[in-house]
Each structure stands twice: as C-alpha cells, then as structure tokens.
Design an enzyme around this catalytic site. Sequence first.
Site, short mmCIF file in Angstrom:
data_model
loop_
_atom_site.label_atom_id
_atom_site.label_comp_id
_atom_site.label_asym_id
_atom_site.label_seq_id
_atom_site.Cartn_x
_atom_site.Cartn_y
_atom_site.Cartn_z
N SER A 124 0.82 -1.13 -0.11
CA SER A 124 -0.13 -0.72 -0.43
C SER A 124 0.99 1.42 0.27
O SER A 124 2.13 1.70 0.99
CB SER A 124 -0.40 -0.08 1.17
OG SER A 124 -1.45 1.12 1.58
N TYR A 149 -1.79 -0.99 10.82
CA TYR A 149 -2.68 -1.89 9.75
C TYR A 149 -1.01 -1.64 8.77
O TYR A 149 -0.22 -2.42 8.43
CB TYR A 149 -3.30 -1.07 9.10
CG TYR A 149 -3.69 -1.75 7.62
CD1 TYR A 149 -4.33 -2.35 6.91
CD2 TYR A 149 -3.04 -0.38 6.89
CE1 TYR A 149 -4.08 -3.48 5.55
CE2 TYR A 149 -3.37 -0.91 5.42
CZ TYR A 149 -3.74 -1.72 4.60
OH TYR A 149 -3.71 -2.10 3.06
N LYS A 153 2.21 -3.99 6.09
CA LYS A 153 2.53 -3.97 4.91
C LYS A 153 3.97 -3.78 5.15
O LYS A 153 5.24 -3.77 4.34
CB LYS A 153 1.58 -2.32 4.54
CG LYS A 153 0.51 -2.74 4.56
CD LYS A 153 0.04 -4.31 3.74
CE LYS A 153 -1.08 -4.84 3.49
NZ LYS A 153 -1.82 -6.00 2.52
P1 NAD Z 1 -10.82 -7.31 1.30
O1 NAD Z 1 -10.94 -7.04 2.92
O2 NAD Z 1 -12.03 -6.92 0.86
O3 NAD Z 1 -10.22 -8.05 1.30
C1 NAD Z 1 -9.37 -9.36 1.39
C2 NAD Z 1 -9.73 -11.47 2.02
O4 NAD Z 1 -8.76 -11.03 2.99
C3 NAD Z 1 -10.92 -10.34 2.56
O5 NAD Z 1 -11.86 -11.47 1.61
C4 NAD Z 1 -11.34 -11.64 3.99
O6 NAD Z 1 -12.19 -12.54 4.09
C5 NAD Z 1 -9.59 -12.16 3.73
N1 NAD Z 1 -9.00 -12.57 4.33
C6 NAD Z 1 -8.48 -11.76 5.72
N2 NAD Z 1 -8.07 -12.22 7.19
C7 NAD Z 1 -7.54 -13.55 6.01
C8 NAD Z 1 -7.09 -14.88 7.07
N3 NAD Z 1 -6.39 -14.66 7.93
N4 NAD Z 1 -6.95 -16.09 6.04
C9 NAD Z 1 -7.85 -16.06 4.89
N5 NAD Z 1 -7.87 -14.86 4.59
C10 NAD Z 1 -8.47 -13.90 4.94
O7 NAD Z 1 -9.87 -5.97 1.18
P2 NAD Z 1 -9.15 -5.77 -0.36
O8 NAD Z 1 -9.90 -3.88 -0.27
O9 NAD Z 1 -9.85 -6.72 -1.38
O10 NAD Z 1 -7.98 -5.64 -0.30
C11 NAD Z 1 -7.34 -6.76 -0.80
C12 NAD Z 1 -5.65 -6.10 -0.35
O11 NAD Z 1 -4.98 -5.34 -0.92
C13 NAD Z 1 -5.48 -6.88 1.58
O12 NAD Z 1 -4.14 -7.08 1.50
C14 NAD Z 1 -5.18 -4.68 1.62
O13 NAD Z 1 -4.71 -4.22 3.12
C15 NAD Z 1 -4.80 -4.29 0.70
N6 NAD Z 1 -4.81 -2.89 0.05
C16 NAD Z 1 -5.87 -2.81 0.33
C17 NAD Z 1 -6.35 -1.42 -0.09
C18 NAD Z 1 -7.54 -0.94 0.08
O14 NAD Z 1 -7.82 0.54 -0.39
N7 NAD Z 1 -8.67 -1.58 -0.85
C19 NAD Z 1 -5.34 -0.86 -0.60
C20 NAD Z 1 -3.51 -0.66 -0.51
C21 NAD Z 1 -3.70 -2.03 -0.41
C1 WQD Z 2 -9.95 10.00 1.21
C2 WQD Z 2 -9.67 11.32 1.04
C3 WQD Z 2 -9.69 11.68 3.94
C4 WQD Z 2 -13.52 9.42 3.84
C5 WQD Z 2 -6.53 4.72 3.70
C6 WQD Z 2 -6.00 3.88 3.86
C7 WQD Z 2 -5.05 3.34 2.63
C8 WQD Z 2 -5.17 2.57 1.72
C9 WQD Z 2 -6.16 3.51 1.13
C10 WQD Z 2 -4.97 -0.19 2.27
C11 WQD Z 2 -8.67 11.42 2.37
C12 WQD Z 2 -11.18 12.11 3.36
C13 WQD Z 2 -12.72 9.57 3.48
C14 WQD Z 2 -14.53 10.31 4.30
C15 WQD Z 2 -13.85 12.06 4.13
N1 WQD Z 2 -5.76 1.92 2.33
N2 WQD Z 2 -12.53 10.97 3.61
N3 WQD Z 2 -14.81 11.75 4.27
O1 WQD Z 2 -6.77 7.97 3.51
O2 WQD Z 2 -6.52 7.91 1.40
O3 WQD Z 2 -6.17 5.55 2.49
O4 WQD Z 2 -7.30 3.51 1.88
O5 WQD Z 2 -3.57 -0.19 1.97
O6 WQD Z 2 -3.74 2.51 3.40
O7 WQD Z 2 -5.60 4.84 4.51
O8 WQD Z 2 -8.45 6.28 2.03
O9 WQD Z 2 -10.82 6.79 0.85
O10 WQD Z 2 -10.41 6.47 3.72
O11 WQD Z 2 -9.84 8.69 2.53
O12 WQD Z 2 -13.62 13.53 3.75
O13 WQD Z 2 -15.93 9.77 5.02
O14 WQD Z 2 -11.23 11.03 1.52
O15 WQD Z 2 -9.65 12.64 4.16
O16 WQD Z 2 -8.85 12.74 2.12
P1 WQD Z 2 -7.08 7.43 2.74
P2 WQD Z 2 -9.97 7.27 2.28
#
Ligand code: NAD
Ligand code: WQD
Length: 338
Positions: A124, A149, A153
């Site tokens: 991330s 979190y 990562k």
């Molecule tokens: P998500 O929660 O929709 O998907 C994660 C999946 O992992 C879920 O289906 C959950 O049930 C499964 N899971 C969690 N712990 C587990 C375990 N111990 N064993 C087996 N399954 C398990 O999340 P997502 O948005 O699809 O994210 C996928 C990956 O990408 C995650 O690692 C997340 O941290 C990373 N990521 C997400 C974002 C985002 O904004 N969505 C941004 C950056 C990185």
């Molecule tokens: C985006 C913008 C908020 C919600 C997060 C995690 C990051 C990654 C992606 C996993 C910001 C604003 C948000 C709301 C708002 N996830 N906001 N009202 O914070 O950039 O990233 O998700 O890895 O690790 O930190 O994403 O969508 O929460 O926020 O005003 O109800 O929207 O302040 O400027 P963020 P976000």
Amino acid sequence: MTILVTGGAGYIGSHTIIELIVAGHNVVVVDNLCNSSKISLERVERITSTQIPFFQADIRDKKALSDILDMYSIDACIHFAGLKAVGESTAYPYEYYDNNIIGTLNLISVLRKHNIKNIIFSSSATVYGEPATIPITEECPKGKCTNPYGWTKWMIEQMLMDLHTADPTFNIVILRYFNPIGAHQSGLIGENPNGVPNNLMPYITQVAVGKREYLHIFGNNYDTPDGTGVRDYIHVVDLARGHVKALEAINRNCGVAIYNLGTGKGYSVLEIVKAFESVNGMKIPYVIDPRRPGDIATCYSDPQKAQRELGWKADNGIEEMCRDSWNWQRRNPNGYEQ
Ligand code: NAD
Ligand code: WQD
C-alpha cells in the site's frame, strides 16, 4: 499458470481473479471470509463462466494450507489476504499483527515447503507515510506509518525482501496500491464494507443510495488547491490488470521488484464529489468536519516504473470510476446481502 489467490473473495481479489482467468490462468482461492462473502466468487464464476476452486481456510492454519497445496501444482501466489481497516488496527493492534504478519509467515512457510517461490504481495502507498516527495516514486523512502495496519505492510515488505536476499531464486513483486475504487462493469461485484465505510467512495455511494444522510468531509484546511485531501484514485479493474502484468514479470524471473499502482493524478475530496454528482446526475450532500487523525494532505503516485517495466498503465479515468462505483451500489444496495 496456476495461481494461489489468498483473500480472493475480497474486493481486489475478486476483480483480479476475473483478469487472471481472462488472461488464461487457473486460480485456486483461499479465504476465511472474515471480510467477504462467497457470493462474490459465485458472481465471478457467472462473469467468467468458469468454476473456481475455493477453500474456506485461514492462512494462519498451516495444515489447511498444506493440504490445499498438496492437491494442486501451484506456480505462483498472489497474496491479498489481510485485515485492512486503518482505524480498527489502532484499536486492535494484536489482531492485525497476528492476522497479517503471522498469516504471511505461515503462508511463506507452506509455500517454501511446496517449493513455490513466486509471490505477488498487496502492499500500500501507506508505507510511504508522510511522503518525502510528490509524486511518489518507488525510490521515495518508506516512512513512519501512522497505524498498525500500515506497519504490517511495511514489515511484510521487509520480510519478503529479506527472503529474496537469502534465496535469490524467490521472485517477489511488491505492488503498492494507491486508492482503489470503482467496480467491475457488470455491476455484479464491488466493494462491500462492513458497517460504516472508512473510505471515501463507499461512503459517497451509501449517501447516494440513501443509507447515509450526508458525507463527512474530513477537513478543508489542508495545503491543497481547495483545502480538501488529494489522493490517487485508481479503478479496481486497472489495478487487477496490474497483477496479470506482475505475473508476466515473475515469468521473466524478475527477482525482487516494487511497483506503484496508481494513475499519477491526484483528485481532492471535493473534486471526487463533483465528478460523482455530474457523472451520475445526483447531489451528494456533505458537511465539513475536523481533519481525521493520521490523514495527510496529498498523496499521488509516479506510476512510470510500472509502465516502463511491466507495460502497465491505468486506462480508466475518474468518470469511469464514479460510474462503476455507483452502478455496483445501485444494483446491490446491501452489497452481497440479498
Ligand atoms: P478485502 O477485505 O475485501 O479482502 C481481503 C480478503 O482477505 C477478505 O476476503 C478476507 O476475508 C480475507 N482474509 C483476511 N484475513 C484472512 C486470513 N487470515 N485468512 C484467509 N483469508 C483472510 O480487502 P481488499 O480491499 O480486497 O484488499 C486486498 C489486499 O490489498 C489487502 O491485503 C489490503 O491490505 C491491500 N490493500 C487494499 C487497499 C484498499 O484500499 N482496498 C489499498 C492498499 C492495499
Ligand atoms: C481519502 C480522502 C480523507 C472518508 C486509506 C488507507 C490506505 C489505503 C487506502 C489500504 C482523504 C477523505 C474519507 C470520508 C473524507 N488502504 N475522506 N470522508 O485515507 O487515502 O487511504 O485507504 O492500504 O492505507 O489509509 O483513503 O478513502 O479513507 O480517504 O473526507 O468519509 O477522503 O480524509 O482525504 P486514504 P480514504
């Protein structure tokens, strides 16, 4: 190739499985469904007309993982499984370190025993902390994360790199996602947060569908053009395709490689609200609230390394992201719950 997809029932995993199948790969999915529904995979089966081997198992369960790997000849693992809610991780650090770190160590241990040395990891942009430079290149130093979190990562990236240093036959691709939004164009799969959404787009779509009264904008006094936070939103289907390209790199024995997956363009919260309103022809009422602790003003990527080395770039713009997010929400007002 046959790919083990951990966390494949989740938001990004389910979209990626479609692109993997379109590219001719086979998948085997492991997910404990702690933050997802099996219905997402049933929808993926509908979209792809392909049966998907699915195992409901926890990646911390070595025996279960080992039994699954005994049954298939796996070429690579795309590791999505993990807990991802920033605020929750501050309240439950133990659970986050246990699930994400111990889970990944267990997974690596079982993969190694099965001689599977190709791993793509979902990292991330959060690992950059308060970024030293904007746009953020992969050379930008990792920063101080503001929550457990983010540290998971940060640490998993380090673990994977150390693994490669000790055994260069590992191919490791670390993908640093920026802000994934949008949904598959079919409207059959999309983001399905539990409870109150933490992220901006699912909150907006829940306001649009009438589940929440108005959006809370967290701060309008940042040092940005309109005072609201600027982020690099990326369509989840583009993100999914980045994984297919990463697999091609693994096939070329890439060693260890890190890529930003973003568009390179930043949008403010107010710009997202305006784009959503204009694309979908509706009003999103909002109020301005105080800043959210831990938020930074501006975060967007330099995605050129992925373009140069993987031949990948995001094709969808903010209009498609807003259109597809709403298409999913309006067709599935309660997510996967019927
Ligand atoms: P998500 O929660 O929709 O998907 C994660 C999946 O992992 C879920 O289906 C959950 O049930 C499964 N899971 C969690 N712990 C587990 C375990 N111990 N064993 C087996 N399954 C398990 O999340 P997502 O948005 O699809 O994210 C996928 C990956 O990408 C995650 O690692 C997340 O941290 C990373 N990521 C997400 C974002 C985002 O904004 N969505 C941004 C950056 C990185
Ligand atoms: C985006 C913008 C908020 C919600 C997060 C995690 C990051 C990654 C992606 C996993 C910001 C604003 C948000 C709301 C708002 N996830 N906001 N009202 O914070 O950039 O990233 O998700 O890895 O690790 O930190 O994403 O969508 O929460 O926020 O005003 O109800 O929207 O302040 O400027 P963020 P976000």
